[in-house]
Design a protein around this motif. Structure first.
Motif, PDB file in Angstrom:
ATOM      1  N   ALA A  78     -25.458  -8.414   6.842  1.00  0.00           N
ATOM      2  CA  ALA A  78     -26.857  -8.313   7.236  1.00  0.00           C
ATOM      3  C   ALA A  78     -27.458  -9.682   7.526  1.00  0.00           C
ATOM      4  N   ARG A  79     -27.151 -10.672   6.671  1.00  0.00           N
ATOM      5  CA  ARG A  79     -27.678 -12.030   6.886  1.00  0.00           C
ATOM      6  C   ARG A  79     -27.233 -12.565   8.242  1.00  0.00           C
ATOM      7  N   GLU A  80     -25.968 -12.345   8.560  1.00  0.00           N
ATOM      8  CA  GLU A  80     -25.434 -12.838   9.819  1.00  0.00           C
ATOM      9  C   GLU A  80     -26.108 -12.153  11.002  1.00  0.00           C
ATOM     10  N   ALA A  81     -26.291 -10.840  10.893  1.00  0.00           N
ATOM     11  CA  ALA A  81     -26.924 -10.100  11.992  1.00  0.00           C
ATOM     12  C   ALA A  81     -28.390 -10.507  12.154  1.00  0.00           C
ATOM     13  N   LEU A  82     -29.112 -10.641  11.021  1.00  0.00           N
ATOM     14  CA  LEU A  82     -30.522 -11.015  11.107  1.00  0.00           C
ATOM     15  C   LEU A  82     -30.678 -12.441  11.628  1.00  0.00           C
ATOM     16  N   ALA A  83     -29.772 -13.343  11.197  1.00  0.00           N
ATOM     17  CA  ALA A  83     -29.832 -14.723  11.687  1.00  0.00           C
ATOM     18  C   ALA A  83     -29.606 -14.778  13.186  1.00  0.00           C
ATOM     19  N   ALA A  84     -28.654 -13.942  13.677  1.00  0.00           N
ATOM     20  CA  ALA A  84     -28.395 -13.910  15.120  1.00  0.00           C
ATOM     21  C   ALA A  84     -29.617 -13.381  15.868  1.00  0.00           C
ATOM     22  N   VAL A 123     -35.898 -17.204  18.696  1.00  0.00           N
ATOM     23  CA  VAL A 123     -36.216 -18.616  18.903  1.00  0.00           C
ATOM     24  C   VAL A 123     -35.947 -19.003  20.356  1.00  0.00           C
ATOM     25  N   GLU A 124     -34.823 -18.515  20.883  1.00  0.00           N
ATOM     26  CA  GLU A 124     -34.527 -18.791  22.293  1.00  0.00           C
ATOM     27  C   GLU A 124     -35.607 -18.209  23.188  1.00  0.00           C
ATOM     28  N   GLY A 125     -36.050 -17.001  22.837  1.00  0.00           N
ATOM     29  CA  GLY A 125     -37.113 -16.373  23.622  1.00  0.00           C
ATOM     30  C   GLY A 125     -38.410 -17.155  23.545  1.00  0.00           C
ATOM     31  N   PHE A 126     -38.723 -17.662  22.353  1.00  0.00           N
ATOM     32  CA  PHE A 126     -39.937 -18.468  22.201  1.00  0.00           C
ATOM     33  C   PHE A 126     -39.848 -19.718  23.059  1.00  0.00           C
ATOM     34  N   LEU A 182     -43.257 -11.114  18.092  1.00  0.00           N
ATOM     35  CA  LEU A 182     -43.739 -10.673  16.782  1.00  0.00           C
ATOM     36  C   LEU A 182     -43.290  -9.250  16.479  1.00  0.00           C
ATOM     37  N   ALA A 183     -43.409  -8.383  17.479  1.00  0.00           N
ATOM     38  CA  ALA A 183     -42.990  -6.990  17.287  1.00  0.00           C
ATOM     39  C   ALA A 183     -41.485  -6.889  17.114  1.00  0.00           C
ATOM     40  N   ALA A 184     -40.736  -7.694  17.860  1.00  0.00           N
ATOM     41  CA  ALA A 184     -39.278  -7.643  17.763  1.00  0.00           C
ATOM     42  C   ALA A 184     -38.806  -8.045  16.373  1.00  0.00           C
ATOM     43  N   ARG A 185     -39.444  -9.059  15.778  1.00  0.00           N
ATOM     44  CA  ARG A 185     -39.022  -9.454  14.431  1.00  0.00           C
ATOM     45  C   ARG A 185     -39.406  -8.386  13.414  1.00  0.00           C
TER      46      ARG A 185
END
Length: 876
Positions: free
Chosen positions: A23-29, A35-38, A48-51
């Motif tokens: 889960a950590r790996e998937a959430l970090a990805a 971040v890339e999108g920002f 905001l909605a995606a997170r």
């Protein structure tokens, strides 16, 4: 609305560590993609909605892993997470609802689920309550506010309705009580974040005009009108389409700033601290794709200007919305006419014409005139405020306006409460339209520690100080300003000078010169005569003259006074400049004005008035100044029962230069100290510059010894006193006469004057081998590096070497410098300390151990030692 897991959860077990790692790996990805999108400039609401959606998924999976499907428990997201706006490091607030026996039965499973989420790296906050417990908890308005945002993650429709019923206004906080509580909370929050530090490092979330203000409108709309978002207020006629679009635009701007701040800080940081401003500005610039402004700090200043302007708009709309909510609760109230154009409703000023101003822009100035004539009004009615906002596009700048409008503006400056009118015009956007140059400095900050406010807010603070000079209750910060004010021929000229003195900041070039050009054009365009126009123009061009002269030059030197008086030329200019300077310094930062600066400017004005009265063709000679000072001091001593013979005996123990450079009251104070002291021992005396002031004068008389000046400076530093000015004179009989002007480093510090005297006397009576205390540099100073500049010159009288030091300020700097001077065998005769935010500009008059000038070798040795001390401190 989520459905419960159909299968029972697995035991407390096996596989949890692997699940967490996956889960950590998937959430970090996923976060990395956000971040890339920002950085690519993606729309902030999508991020905001995606997170929030990604976290929703992992919260549900953790629940399914731990909580049996048949458990009578419901799961809700609350707070900001419930709103579906999740910033990179924001808290994940969860509410689990179930009856007490069910809570107890699944306590271990809930603990396991929360542990999984924490191990996953999610900052989870949670509450476990029954519906009745939700009602009781909602007696706290903060808890109720969080519950208003409740969003079901795993709950059925009946459970959602039960939670809404549990916090319904008939059970917890009726609409009126909730509204008043949240408005008081808003006012307290604004006050808390309104100090200097938070103007330089504002809070995006909780500060005035921040995201919390936008959310506050949403909460009030929910409780007062029963709607779930501000957009629904449009259909109710409570919010205009344009207002909603503007509010949403500024919310997105603030949200983007907050999202980026979390990224550069690597944590849930809400304040735009100096630590992060440059990194965030650079990141936002890259994601925006705009051409970079020139100059090292321009990216920061541009970003901060965008923030301040957004916050101002949010505050403007928030004010109108709060008033509309209040009307829903209290009723519209009766319309009470004031004149044919305006009336009051519930104490607010309202235009009687439903289509005001109806294309007649002159009615805008009439509005402010009527407002000024009725100071008891609560404010501007929201209906009229909205109409004013919608008509701003039709208001011309003064250059395009007919003379009648220009005369109407000047009538406001000459009428009652002109500064309040200017403040209102600035807050409502009118002043920036009328004077486009003011719009350019609205929200403009300077990336330093000297200017604590944006240029527009500093300008308004200066104008408020000027208004205070006219008050029937004198401002105790200024000893003589209220006496000077009545002597002004036309007070509105001082207001114009205050309005324009910094209006050209940020354009490049000398803002004083550029502002003077603007001021002249404005005055001429508004029908002022040449005499008045020239005065305003000169005040803007030379508005820094008095402060720099007082703080950087020796105003006890008759030659300095003569040069300053020649520049000022007449007493009218002097009075206007004095008041403008007082207002300007005090309006730069709450910490900048003090009794010492008040005394400096008052002394400079008094000395200049005397020089002008004598005539500039008759400059006062040093010998004449000494005679006059002795005569005044002798007269003051007679009030203490001291006759001329004893007075002359005391004067014989005082350096002649004290009579030349000191005030008569200082000479008397020193004479009385000598009279009360024991010959041959250290005499230390301390007094306040004026009753109740924090600024102190410290006088030390002692047999001369090597290291005395350094020891005095280090002792004062250890006592928590910051030296503003030091004068070290050689007295008769191989003695020293040292006078210091000091302030407590911490305004909250309370020191007994007798304790300071005792510590000085004890220290100076013993061995003088003292080293300065070492202190860590304050956080905020680390971001403002001023390269050290050291210069040596010869004083005009040829007696001393003048040493100038410019560098980054820090606690204990003067103590370190004094120690270096002592180690290099240098004697100090005078020191002037001027601090401008992070920048210190100190000037010392020095001699070698024999009283002569420092030769080239001594100067270079001193330069090297000072640079080593300063650079060594910066490296720590």
């Amino acid at each position: 609305m989520g459905e419960r897991a159909a299968t029972p959860a697995t035991g407390a077990d096996s596989g949890d560590a692997a699940w967490v790692a996956e889960a950590r790996e998937a959430l970090a990805a996923h976060d990395a993609r956000l971040v890339e999108g920002f950085d690519a400039g993606q729309e902030i609401d999508r991020l905001l909605a995606a997170r929030a959606n990604a976290v929703d998924g992992w919260v549900r999976k953790a629940w399914a892993r731990c909580i049996p499907g048949e458990a009578a428990l419901a799961l809700f997201a609350v707070g900001g997470y419930g709103r579906g706006e999740l910033f990179p490091h924001s808290d994940i607030d969860l509410l689990v609802v179930g009856e007490p026996d069910v809570q107890a039965a699944h306590a271990d499973a809930l603990s396991r689920m929360l542990a999984l989420l924490w191990d996953l790296g999610l900052p989870v906050g949670h509450a476990v309550r029954s519906f009745d417990e939700c009602t009781r908890a909602a007696s706290d308005v903060t808890v109720l506010t969080a519950l208003l945002e409740a969003r079901p993650l795993l709950a059925n429709l009946a459970e959602v309705r039960a939670l809404m019923d549990a916090i319904a206004d008939e059970r917890a906080w009726a609409a009126a009580a909730f509204f008043h509580a949240k408005r008081q909370e808003l006012e307290r929050r604004h006050a808390r974040f309104g100090d200097t530090a938070d103007n330089l490092e504002p809070n995006i979330k909780d500060g005035p005009g921040g995201l919390r203000d936008v959310q506050n409108l949403r909460w009030m709309a929910r409780r007062v009108l029963g709607v779930y978002g501000t957009e629904e207020l449009i259909a109710l006629g409570q919010l205009g389409v344009d207002e909603h679009a503007t509010l949403e635009r500024e919310r997105r701007t603030l949200s983007r700033l907050r999202f980026g701040l979390h990224l550069v800080a690597g944590k849930a940081e809400e304040r735009l601290r100096f630590d992060h401003q440059k990194a965030l500005a650079a990141r936002l610039h890259q994601s925006g794709g705009d051409e970079a402004p020139s100059g090292g700090n321009r990216l920061v200043e541009t970003m901060m200007q965008e923030f301040y302007r957004s916050a101002a708009v949010v505050q403007r709309i928030s004010d109108r919305m709060l008033q509309r909510f209040e009307e829903q609760i209290e009723g519209e109230g009766e319309l009470l006419p004031l004149d044919a154009e305006f009336a009051t409703r519930r104490g607010y000023l309202v235009a009687r014409d439903d289509v005001w101003p109806g294309g007649d822009i002159a009615r805008v100035f009439e509005l402010f005139s009527v407002w000024a004539d009725h100071p008891a009004l609560r404010g501007l009615h929201s209906q009229t405020a909205r109409a004013l906002a919608e008509s701003l596009h039709a208001l011309p700048a003064w250059r395009q306006a007919p003379m009648a409008l220009r005369e109407a503006f000047m009538a406001l400056l000459r009428g009652p409460g002109p500064v309040r009118s200017l403040e209102r015009m600035a807050r409502l956007g009118v002043l920036g339209v009328w004077i486009p140059e003011f719009a350019n400095v609205t929200g403009r900050m300077q990336f330093d520690l000297f200017h604590a406010y944006t240029v527009d807010q500093h300008t308004l603070a200066v104008l408020r100080n000027i208004a205070g000079f006219a008050s029937e209750l004198p401002d105790e910060r200024f000893s003589t300003a209220h006496e000077v004010w009545p002597q002004l021929r036309k007070p509105e000229l001082l207001l114009l000078a205050g309005l324009f003195h910094d209006i050209a900041k940020g354009r490049g070039g000398d803002h004083s010169e550029l502002g003077a050009v603007d001021a002249r054009a404005f005055c001429e365009g508004h029908g002022l005569g040449e005499t008045d126009t020239a005065l305003v123009e000169w005040l803007v061009r030379r508005h820094l003259l008095m402060s720099t002269s007082a703080q950087k030059l020796d105003i006890s030197d008759p030659a300095v006074i003569h040069r300053f008086a020649t520049e000022v030329a007449d007493r009218e200019r002097l009075d206007y400049l004095y008041l403008l300077t007082c207002a300007d310094i005090a309006g730069t930062s709450p910490k900048l004005w003090n009794a010492w600066k008040d005394r400096l400017l008052t002394d400079l004005r008094s000395a200049t008035r005397l020089a002008l009265r004598r005539g500039l063709e008759n400059p006062v000679a040093a010998a004449e100044r000494i005679v006059e000072s002795r005569d005044r001091a002798r007269g003051l001593l007679s009030a203490h029962g001291i006759d001329e013979i004893e007075a002359d005996a005391l004067f014989a123990r005082i350096p002649q230069e004290s009579f030349l450079r000191g005030r008569a009251d200082q000479v008397v104070w020193q004479a009385m100290a000598l009279r009360d002291g024991v010959d041959g021992e250290v005499v230390a005396r301390v007094r306040r510059l004026r009753a109740g002031a924090q600024a102190l004068e410290v006088f030390v008389h002692s047999p001369d010894r090597d290291g005395l000046f350094s020891a005095i400076v280090i002792t004062l530093d250890r006592l928590g006193l910051v030296i503003q000015q030091a004068r070290a004179l050689d007295g008769p009989g191989h003695t020293i006469f040292d006078l210091f002007q000091v302030l407590p480093a911490d305004p909250r510090q309370s020191l007994e004057l007798g304790e300071i005297e005792r510590r000085l006397a004890e220290t100076l009576a013993g061995p003088l081998e003292m080293r300065p205390a070492r202190r860590a540099q304050p956080r905020h100073l680390r971001h403002f590096r001023v390269p050290p500049q050291i210069e040596f010159n010869t004083s005009a009288d040829g007696r001393h070497t003048v040493f100038s030091l410019v560098c980054t300020d820090r606690p204990g700097l003067l103590a370190d410098v004094a120690h270096v001077l002592r180690d290099n065998g240098v004697r100090v005769h005078d020191a002037r300390v001027a601090t401008f935010g992070e920048r210190v500009e100190d000037v010392f008059r020095l001699s070698d151990g024999d009283g002569g000038l420092l030769d080239a070798a001594a100067q270079e040795a001193l330069r090297a030692a000072l640079l080593a001390s300063i650079d060594g401190d910066m490296a720590r």
